[in-house]
Design an enzyme around this catalytic site. Structure first.
Site, short mmCIF file in Angstrom:
data_model
loop_
_atom_site.label_atom_id
_atom_site.label_comp_id
_atom_site.label_asym_id
_atom_site.label_seq_id
_atom_site.Cartn_x
_atom_site.Cartn_y
_atom_site.Cartn_z
N CYS A 2 24.19 95.37 -29.56
CA CYS A 2 24.23 93.77 -29.23
C CYS A 2 22.66 93.63 -28.96
O CYS A 2 21.76 94.53 -28.97
CB CYS A 2 24.81 93.54 -28.02
N ARG A 16 22.84 85.88 -26.06
CA ARG A 16 22.83 87.22 -26.67
C ARG A 16 23.83 86.99 -28.02
O ARG A 16 24.33 86.24 -28.53
CB ARG A 16 23.27 88.08 -25.89
#
Length: 324
Positions: A2, A16
């Site tokens: 991520c 994100r």
């Protein structure tokens, strides 16, 4: 894997990419001020700050991947496989499980400085939410408008790092990621100059050559460098539309496409969703892998003094606006 980041233009934004090979039925969840937060090792929290973010809701409990509270504090958990260590319960400590950590922080604190002080007494304990949901190895980025920290659970306790770039990916540990930026100080958004030799004539044959050497692979170390470079050189008009668009463009520079990261058994890591929260306004924007249209949920359109958790399933199908 991520990528998380904070971004200040005129407004302040946090979000994100969630990169993984499968979904866990993520939803945009709003936790109002009077939702009872039952904790495994600590007393329940009955009155707290309202929170919006992305979560898997299990047994009416929001397992937040990332979130923002009404006071302007944001937090996201990212994979930290092979490094994260959760410890046994310890006396004299605030024993918090990893799956409660985002909720525990955002429910109680307004600033990064407050969180930093509270972390002195925190012990992240090794506990599963349920048999089907074991603890995930994570580290976290916590940010407000003025500062950012990275929190990493290690064998000898929590490591808390100042995060001057406001970016987090995955392995290696954050101190190594930050030091590795030294290897790329020559990169520039400007056209390169000849530092090689005065005896050779060079041709700047393309735009963008100042960034030659910027990593382009999908590893977490390379994504960290690329996300920091893109963010630090990012320019956008000071409007909500331009800021949101720019935020998603930064995340797009490190997005994962199906087929490029084979994790075995014919499974491929993809960017399941990208998020951008306007922290000042409490509006949570997102896109998904197959839906590039930006969708928004406004926490202030929900009863924030209520006690019922609100959940908004993701719109995952592509939304196409026909023009003729």
């Amino acid at each position: 894997m991520c990528t998380g980041l904070s971004f200040t233009n005129k407004g302040y934004y946090f979000g994100r990419n969630l990169d993984y090979e499968r979904s866990y039925n993520e939803t945009v969840a709003i936790t109002p001020r009077n939702f009872p937060i039952t904790l495994r090792k600590l007393p329940a929290i009955h009155a707290h700050y309202a929170i919006i973010g992305m979560a898997t809701v299990a047994d009416n409990f929001p397992l937040y991947y990332d979130g923002t509270n009404e006071k302007g504090l944001s937090m996201a958990g990212l994979a930290f496989t092979g490094n994260a260590v959760y410890l046994p319960e310890a006396s004299g400590k605030q024993n918090v499980t990893s799956f409660e950590f985002v909720l525990w922080v955002l429910a109680q604190f307004e600033t990064v400085d407050q969180v930093r002080e509270a972390l002195r007494s925190v012990n992240l304990v090794d506990a599963a939410f349920s048999e089907g949901l074991p603890p995930s190895p994570l580290h976290w980025i916590i940010a407000d408008r003025s500062s950012s920290i990275t929190v990493e659970p290690m064998q000898d306790g929590l490591k808390v790092y100042d995060n001057p770039v406001g970016v987090l990916t995955n392995n290696p540990t954050f101190d190594i990621q930050l030091f590795n930026l030294n290897n790329f100080m020559h990169l520039s958004s400007k056209a390169p100059t000849n530092n090689f030799s005065d005896a050779i004539k060079f041709d700047v044959y393309s735009r963008g050559m100042g960034a030659l050497g910027l990593p382009g692979d999908l590893s977490s170390a390379s994504r960290f460098v690329r996300a920091v470079f893109t963010k630090m050189n990012s320019l956008a008009h000071e409007t909500e539309s331009a800021s949101i668009s720019q935020f998603f463009k930064i995340l797009g520079s490190v997005a994962q496409q199906r087929g490029c990261a084979n994790v075995g058994d014919d499974q491929y890591e993809i960017t399941i969703y990208s998020s951008c929260c306007n922290v000042d306004k409490g509006i949570y924007y997102y896109t998904t892998y197959e839906n590039s249209q930006i969708t928004a949920v406004d926490m202030h359109k929900h009863d924030l003094d209520g006690s019922a958790l609100a959940s908004f399933p993701l719109i995952t199908g592509q939304q196409i606006r026909m023009q003729n």
